[in-house]
Design an enzyme around this catalytic site. Sequence first.
Site, PDB file in Angstrom:
ATOM      1  CB  VAL A 222      30.287  36.706  42.240  1.00  0.00           C
ATOM      2  CG1 VAL A 222      31.272  35.571  42.403  1.00  0.00           C
ATOM      3  CG2 VAL A 222      29.902  37.312  43.590  1.00  0.00           C
ATOM      4  N   GLY A 223      30.119  40.093  40.932  1.00  0.00           N
ATOM      5  CA  GLY A 223      29.159  41.150  40.629  1.00  0.00           C
ATOM      6  C   GLY A 223      29.160  41.460  39.145  1.00  0.00           C
ATOM      7  NE  ARG A 224      26.032  42.477  35.314  1.00  0.00           N
ATOM      8  CZ  ARG A 224      25.408  41.393  35.745  1.00  0.00           C
ATOM      9  NH1 ARG A 224      26.065  40.531  36.511  1.00  0.00           N
ATOM     10  NH2 ARG A 224      24.152  41.167  35.425  1.00  0.00           N
ATOM     11  CD  GLU A 252      31.375  38.784  31.653  1.00  0.00           C
ATOM     12  OE1 GLU A 252      30.169  38.484  31.606  1.00  0.00           O
ATOM     13  OE2 GLU A 252      31.946  39.157  32.704  1.00  0.00           O
ATOM     14  CG  HIS A 271      28.865  36.340  33.716  1.00  0.00           C
ATOM     15  ND1 HIS A 271      28.744  37.622  33.237  1.00  0.00           N
ATOM     16  CD2 HIS A 271      27.932  36.232  34.704  1.00  0.00           C
ATOM     17  CE1 HIS A 271      27.789  38.259  33.901  1.00  0.00           C
ATOM     18  NE2 HIS A 271      27.286  37.429  34.798  1.00  0.00           N
TER      19      HIS A 271
END
Length: 307
Positions: A222-224, A252, A271
């Site tokens: 859930v970061g990058r 993404e 995202h």
Amino acid sequence: MTSPLIVSVPTAQLRDDLQPLPEGVEVLVWDMTDAAPRPHIDIVVPPYMSMDGVIARLTEVTTRLVQGQSIGYDNVEGRLPEGIVFANATSVHETATAELAVALALAAQRALPDFVRAQDRAEWEGKWTPGLADARVTLLGFGGVGRAIAARLKPFEVDLRAVASHGRLQDDVEVLPLGELYDVLAATDVLIVSLPGGDKTQHLVDDAALSALPDGALVVNVGRGPVIDTDALVDHVRRGRIRAALDVTDPEPLPADHPLWTLEGVLIAPHVGGATGAMRPRIARLVRRQIEHFLAGEEPENVVLRG
């Protein structure tokens, strides 16, 4: 007569959410797709999740603060015009992102995607699943989001540790230094990544890190997206070594023909970590606090970059 404090926001909704404001504050709606409405704007709030064209527009105005709507700022780091001060949205998204991290971990550990597909077929198919109780969970990153995840995981009776830039005991969680990452991964059933993007974290979870995980481990991100080496992740999942539940990916958005969409053992969210009803009031509260700081002659909060 004192000049008003000029604030620009990208939507009429955010303008309305800021009300009521003290006298002497003027709020403009500027989505930054057109030329700046004023040569000077004290506080500029760019659109959420889109910095396309924003950097160029910032060269058209003088401003005292750019207030981002995301916690991450890797998409503006090193690109800001000289003299620009940038604040991130700490305090806005931690709770919602932690909520999704736990939801993804639970969904994957309890095989909810399989049950949803069985429901689509009207088939009653039970199965044993790993679950979260007694699982060895490692949080990679222990900033605001990591701490929020930890707080929500504790009632699930997991064996919880974290890995961050330096070791410490924080919020009753043992935080180990990055130098011990591989040893920690070897004793991890669920790895939850909440690190920001940037050069320092790119591909931190690479083939070697994934190889250190036990067979059957789950990786939640859930970061990058770029924190994880996507090619290495695909390889490990394809071989049935590990599973993945991802709110962020690299690239993404994920292209329609990307293997992550169809590999067994992968759960994808587009995202949406911060995309809940909590965001509107929380971003409004943050922008309102920044306005109050300026009116009181105080420094803004959450400053992370100075161009």
